[in-house]
Design a protein around this motif. Structure first.
Motif, PDB file in Angstrom:
ATOM      1  N   ARG A  21       0.755  -1.368   0.023  1.00  0.00           N
ATOM      2  CA  ARG A  21       0.113   0.292   0.132  1.00  0.00           C
ATOM      3  C   ARG A  21       0.683   1.252   0.160  1.00  0.00           C
ATOM      4  N   SER A 281      -1.213   3.263   4.915  1.00  0.00           N
ATOM      5  CA  SER A 281      -1.528   3.992   3.673  1.00  0.00           C
ATOM      6  C   SER A 281      -0.860   5.198   3.538  1.00  0.00           C
ATOM      7  N   SER A 345      -5.890   6.876  -1.491  1.00  0.00           N
ATOM      8  CA  SER A 345      -4.556   6.221  -1.550  1.00  0.00           C
ATOM      9  C   SER A 345      -4.446   4.725  -0.979  1.00  0.00           C
ATOM     10  N   GLY A 346      -5.552   4.170  -0.387  1.00  0.00           N
ATOM     11  CA  GLY A 346      -5.623   2.881   0.106  1.00  0.00           C
ATOM     12  C   GLY A 346      -5.823   1.982  -0.982  1.00  0.00           C
ATOM     13  N   LYS A 349      -2.640  -0.726  -3.312  1.00  0.00           N
ATOM     14  CA  LYS A 349      -2.397  -2.051  -3.150  1.00  0.00           C
ATOM     15  C   LYS A 349      -3.047  -2.766  -4.403  1.00  0.00           C
TER      16      LYS A 349
END
Length: 477
Positions: A21, A281, A345-346, A349
């Motif tokens: 992440r 994150s 932004s998470g 991944k």
């Protein structure tokens, strides 16, 4: 465990994660827990090791790491001045197997040893408060509870799991039985949980080894059997203990939360209020860094105009400039750039998964690749050539090797190199060079007291890393 160790808490750091992440700064070749993302003074792994270094409270540290990261772990522990047992997982099987190995390892010395499970990538703003919390939770653990630290929420976060408190524990003042563990909720659910006094689940667990082993036997016997067999068949390799691969691979891939904590009747929680983040994150990284009057957090060579509430992280020598943006994440590395809203932004991944599926090498590896002897970094590559910068730590020694498809030229720019070339051993000083023909047996050693730096020019029909035939290697690769 000696008699003098009675009453100590034995910390175990789990550091096998890949930290996708926080791509592109964190990658498989150098995960976030080993990077200096939130502090110039060291990594979160080093900070975690230092946090449990008080010999009056904590016993000898144990680290469980993925085998590929073993030399990074050893080097960073040495830099931090912390001694530890380092157990190597041959593959990732999630936290249940790791905790089972930790409990088995501790029980070999003392079945009632107090074991504290720690993540390697958390940021804690008050070490003294953390140590005091561990000592307070130890009372519940000695009484037979599996204790966890519950973080007092600072807001209705959807990034964390929650813990509902039950009745007070008489054996551990200030602690409670766990009524229920709650998965990461939506925004409304998080608000409701906070209103009823629920706590964030930190993922720290403190227990007697025999209690955890009994609960694993009751709720996850396959995990425990695999852990016992892997530890029983373990072999020592230099300063590491390698768990037996076939046995460890039989452990079901599951978390300790699912395997034990959500099923046991022995779970207890101690509410704590020290500053804490799992920096899961880029948004979380922004929240723990110092921010300017416009809410911006910057690292590296960064210039901003008309930008607010943003994180701009620049690695390397390049300048990263941002104009007229709000609430964004910009991460610039020598070979990749990420631009994202903080709010999303998470999802990095998922982006890394997409890059892997499309075969981007940048999804997994940095341009700088760390090895037990130091590191190398590609400067340029083209048809029939590749140029690298190499640094060898004092005492570091590359394998005795040869190549079938390339010759190499080494130019020393700092320090002194001891070069084995077939039957000869020569010293190569600064501003001197040596030529290694195709097929020649060769080895590079740093016999000096300062890092050895050199430029390597490879010329040949193939310059891939798999054109290395190791004839002898002090690191057992």
């Amino acid at each position: 465990m000696s008699e003098s160790g009675a009453g100590l808490i034995y910390p175990v750091i789990l550091c096998g994660g890949s930290g996708t992440r926080l791509w592109p700064a964190s990658r498989e070749s150098m995960p976030k827990q080993f990077s200096r993302l939130v502090s110039e003074s060291g990594s979160t792994f080093q900070a975690t090791a230092a946090r449990v270094a008080d010999g009056g409270v904590f016993g000898r540290l144990c680290v469980l790491s993925h085998a590929e990261a073993r030399f990074i772990v050893a080097e960073q522990l040495a830099q931090a001045g912390v001694a530890a047992d380092i157990l190597l997982e041959p593959e990732r099987r999630d936290s249940a197997a790791a905790v089972a190995v930790a409990a088995c390892h501790a029980a070999l010395a003392d079945p009632q040893a107090l074991v504290l499970i720690l993540a390697a990538d958390h940021v804690i703003g008050d070490t003294a408060a953390f140590v005091a919390a561990a000592q307070a939770a130890a009372a519940g653990a000695r009484a037979g509870h599996i204790m966890t630290l519950g973080i007092s929420p600072t807001g209705p976060s959807t990034a964390y799991g929650y813990i509902r408190r039950g009745a007070a524990l008489a054996e551990a003042p200030g602690s409670y039985a766990v009524a229920r563990f709650v998965e990461k909720p939506d925004a409304a659910g998080a608000q409701g949980l906070i209103a009823e006094g629920a706590l964030w689940n930190s993922g720290y667990f403190l227990f007697r080894a025999d209690v955890m082993l009994a609960e694993l036997e009751a709720h996850a016997p396959a995990v425990l059997a695999a852990a016992r067999a892997a530890l029983s068949g373990a072999v020592r390799d230099l300063d590491f203990v390698r768990l037996e691969a076939a046995a460890f691979g039989q452990a079901p891939k599951t978390s300790i939360d699912y395997a034990v904590m959500e099923r046991t009747t022995l779970a207890g929680v101690l509410p704590v209020a020290f500053p804490w983040s799992d920096v899961g994150s880029w948004d979380a990284v922004w929240s723990v860094l110092e921010q300017d009057e416009l809410g911006n957090a910057v690292r590296g060579r960064v210039e901003l105009i008309g930008t607010t509430g943003s994180l701009v992280h620049s690695q390397g020598e390049q300048v990263t400039a941002v104009v007229g943006l709000a609430d964004v994440v910009v991460v610039s590395t020598p070979d990749a750039v990420l631009v994202s809203s903080k709010a999303r932004s998470g999802e990095v991944k998922e982006l890394v998964g997409l890059l892997r599926a499309k075969g981007y090498p940048e999804a997994e590896a940095h341009r700088r690749i760390y090895r037990p002897w130091g590191w190398y970094q590609r400067i340029d590559i083209g048809e029939r050539f590749q140029v690298k910068r190499i640094q060898v730590t004092p005492g570091g020694r590359l394998s005795l090797q040869k190549h079938y498809h390339r010759a190499e030229h080494w130019v020393v720019v700092r320090g002194t190199a001891e070069v084995t070339l077939n039957e000869r051993v020569v010293l190569v000083h600064e501003n001197e060079a040596v030529y290694l023909p195709i097929g020649a047996m060769h080895r590079l050693t740093n016999p000096g007291k300062i890092p050895l730096e050199l430029i390597e020019v490879q010329v040949g029909s193939y310059t891939g890393e798999d054109d290395i035939v190791r004839l002898e290697d002090v690191y057992g690769r």
